[in-house]
Design a protein around this motif. Sequence first.
Motif, PDB file in Angstrom:
ATOM      1  N   PRO A  24       0.798  -1.227   0.000  1.00 24.77           N
ATOM      2  CA  PRO A  24       0.000   0.000   0.000  1.00 24.77           C
ATOM      3  C   PRO A  24       0.833   1.281   0.000  1.00 24.77           C
ATOM      4  N   GLU A  25       2.172   1.138   0.123  1.00 27.82           N
ATOM      5  CA  GLU A  25       3.042   2.311   0.078  1.00 27.82           C
ATOM      6  C   GLU A  25       3.820   2.409  -1.231  1.00 27.82           C
ATOM      7  N   VAL A  26       3.585   1.454  -2.156  1.00 24.88           N
ATOM      8  CA  VAL A  26       4.259   1.484  -3.462  1.00 24.88           C
ATOM      9  C   VAL A  26       3.216   1.196  -4.539  1.00 24.88           C
ATOM     10  N   PHE A  27       2.726   2.247  -5.196  1.00 24.84           N
ATOM     11  CA  PHE A  27       1.706   2.074  -6.230  1.00 24.84           C
ATOM     12  C   PHE A  27       1.712   3.280  -7.149  1.00 24.84           C
ATOM     13  N   GLY A  28       1.274   3.050  -8.358  1.00 27.76           N
ATOM     14  CA  GLY A  28       1.095   4.117  -9.332  1.00 27.76           C
ATOM     15  C   GLY A  28       0.128   3.639 -10.397  1.00 27.76           C
ATOM     16  N   PHE A  29      -0.860   4.457 -10.733  1.00 30.99           N
ATOM     17  CA  PHE A  29      -1.845   4.080 -11.743  1.00 30.99           C
ATOM     18  C   PHE A  29      -2.506   5.323 -12.323  1.00 30.99           C
ATOM     19  N   LEU A  30      -3.083   5.163 -13.500  1.00 37.15           N
ATOM     20  CA  LEU A  30      -3.824   6.238 -14.138  1.00 37.15           C
ATOM     21  C   LEU A  30      -5.248   6.245 -13.601  1.00 37.15           C
ATOM     22  N   LEU A  31      -5.711   7.411 -13.184  1.00 36.19           N
ATOM     23  CA  LEU A  31      -7.087   7.593 -12.743  1.00 36.19           C
ATOM     24  C   LEU A  31      -7.744   8.616 -13.655  1.00 36.19           C
ATOM     25  N   GLN A  32      -8.898   8.249 -14.184  1.00 34.46           N
ATOM     26  CA  GLN A  32      -9.687   9.161 -15.001  1.00 34.46           C
ATOM     27  C   GLN A  32     -10.877   9.614 -14.168  1.00 34.46           C
ATOM     28  N   VAL A  33     -11.013  10.924 -14.046  1.00 35.66           N
ATOM     29  CA  VAL A  33     -12.131  11.525 -13.329  1.00 35.66           C
ATOM     30  C   VAL A  33     -13.049  12.112 -14.399  1.00 35.66           C
ATOM     31  N   PHE A  34     -14.268  11.607 -14.470  1.00 33.01           N
ATOM     32  CA  PHE A  34     -15.231  12.108 -15.445  1.00 33.01           C
ATOM     33  C   PHE A  34     -16.142  13.102 -14.732  1.00 33.01           C
ATOM     34  N   ALA A  35     -16.101  14.345 -15.199  1.00 34.60           N
ATOM     35  CA  ALA A  35     -16.859  15.416 -14.555  1.00 34.60           C
ATOM     36  C   ALA A  35     -17.556  16.243 -15.618  1.00 34.60           C
ATOM     37  N   GLY A  36     -18.625  16.905 -15.190  1.00 36.42           N
ATOM     38  CA  GLY A  36     -19.370  17.785 -16.077  1.00 36.42           C
ATOM     39  C   GLY A  36     -19.952  18.927 -15.276  1.00 36.42           C
ATOM     40  N   PRO A  37     -20.674  19.825 -15.943  1.00 36.18           N
ATOM     41  CA  PRO A  37     -21.274  20.960 -15.240  1.00 36.18           C
ATOM     42  C   PRO A  37     -22.361  20.501 -14.282  1.00 36.18           C
ATOM     43  N   ASN A  38     -22.390  21.122 -13.124  1.00 29.21           N
ATOM     44  CA  ASN A  38     -23.377  20.717 -12.114  1.00 29.21           C
ATOM     45  C   ASN A  38     -24.802  21.097 -12.499  1.00 29.21           C
ATOM     46  N   ASP A  39     -24.954  21.939 -13.521  1.00 31.06           N
ATOM     47  CA  ASP A  39     -26.300  22.376 -13.897  1.00 31.06           C
ATOM     48  C   ASP A  39     -26.758  21.795 -15.230  1.00 31.06           C
ATOM     49  N   GLY A  40     -26.099  20.721 -15.678  1.00 29.99           N
ATOM     50  CA  GLY A  40     -26.512  20.144 -16.946  1.00 29.99           C
ATOM     51  C   GLY A  40     -25.854  18.808 -17.210  1.00 29.99           C
ATOM     52  N   PRO A  41     -26.166  18.226 -18.371  1.00 35.14           N
ATOM     53  CA  PRO A  41     -25.638  16.899 -18.703  1.00 35.14           C
ATOM     54  C   PRO A  41     -24.214  16.973 -19.260  1.00 35.14           C
ATOM     55  N   GLY A  42     -23.646  15.796 -19.456  1.00 36.26           N
ATOM     56  CA  GLY A  42     -22.343  15.690 -20.096  1.00 36.26           C
ATOM     57  C   GLY A  42     -21.230  15.433 -19.111  1.00 36.26           C
ATOM     58  N   GLU A  43     -20.148  14.898 -19.667  1.00 38.52           N
ATOM     59  CA  GLU A  43     -18.966  14.636 -18.849  1.00 38.52           C
ATOM     60  C   GLU A  43     -17.743  14.671 -19.745  1.00 38.52           C
ATOM     61  N   GLU A  44     -16.634  15.038 -19.152  1.00 42.07           N
ATOM     62  CA  GLU A  44     -15.354  15.059 -19.843  1.00 42.07           C
ATOM     63  C   GLU A  44     -14.319  14.426 -18.924  1.00 42.07           C
ATOM     64  N   SER A  45     -13.244  13.930 -19.524  1.00 43.19           N
ATOM     65  CA  SER A  45     -12.233  13.189 -18.774  1.00 43.19           C
ATOM     66  C   SER A  45     -11.110  14.101 -18.306  1.00 43.19           C
ATOM     67  N   PHE A  46     -10.727  13.911 -17.058  1.00 47.40           N
ATOM     68  CA  PHE A  46      -9.578  14.573 -16.461  1.00 47.40           C
ATOM     69  C   PHE A  46      -8.693  13.459 -15.906  1.00 47.40           C
ATOM     70  N   ASP A  47      -7.482  13.334 -16.449  1.00 44.87           N
ATOM     71  CA  ASP A  47      -6.618  12.188 -16.147  1.00 44.87           C
ATOM     72  C   ASP A  47      -5.453  12.594 -15.252  1.00 44.87           C
ATOM     73  N   VAL A  48      -5.184  11.757 -14.254  1.00 49.36           N
ATOM     74  CA  VAL A  48      -4.102  12.022 -13.316  1.00 49.36           C
ATOM     75  C   VAL A  48      -3.429  10.703 -12.945  1.00 49.36           C
TER      76      VAL A  48
END
Length: 117
Positions: A24-48
């Motif tokens: 648990p102290e040695v790890f690395g991976f790609l995480l995609q956060v899919f987010a969109g506007p709070n007042d409407g539909p849709g999502e876009e990817s933010f990768d870290v």
Amino acid sequence: MRAEIRRFHSPDIWDLSAHQPDDPEVFGFLLQVFAGPNDGPGEESFDVVVCSPRWLAGELAEGIRWGRHHLVLNRYDWLSLEHFIRAQFEAVDGDTWQDVAEQLGRFARWEFEDYAP
């Protein structure tokens, strides 16, 4: 306008909430956060790249590495990680989705960063 996280995904980890790395102290991976506007539909990817300092040290065996869009934490703990990301993303506001997404792009690589039609 604010961002709303719709979902999380990793091409490296099947189930983020149940995952436990071998160390648990040695790890690395790609995480995609899919987010969109709070007042409407849709999502876009933010990768870290989510990683630990010890994983990053191993990656630095060659002595040099870019560090943009990395999130570093000491131990893998999905609940803490999810809470941290949600708090960061949901604190961002702007007049338009473009404004919000550009700010989020400072944390994670926005899929439309530098896009030109």
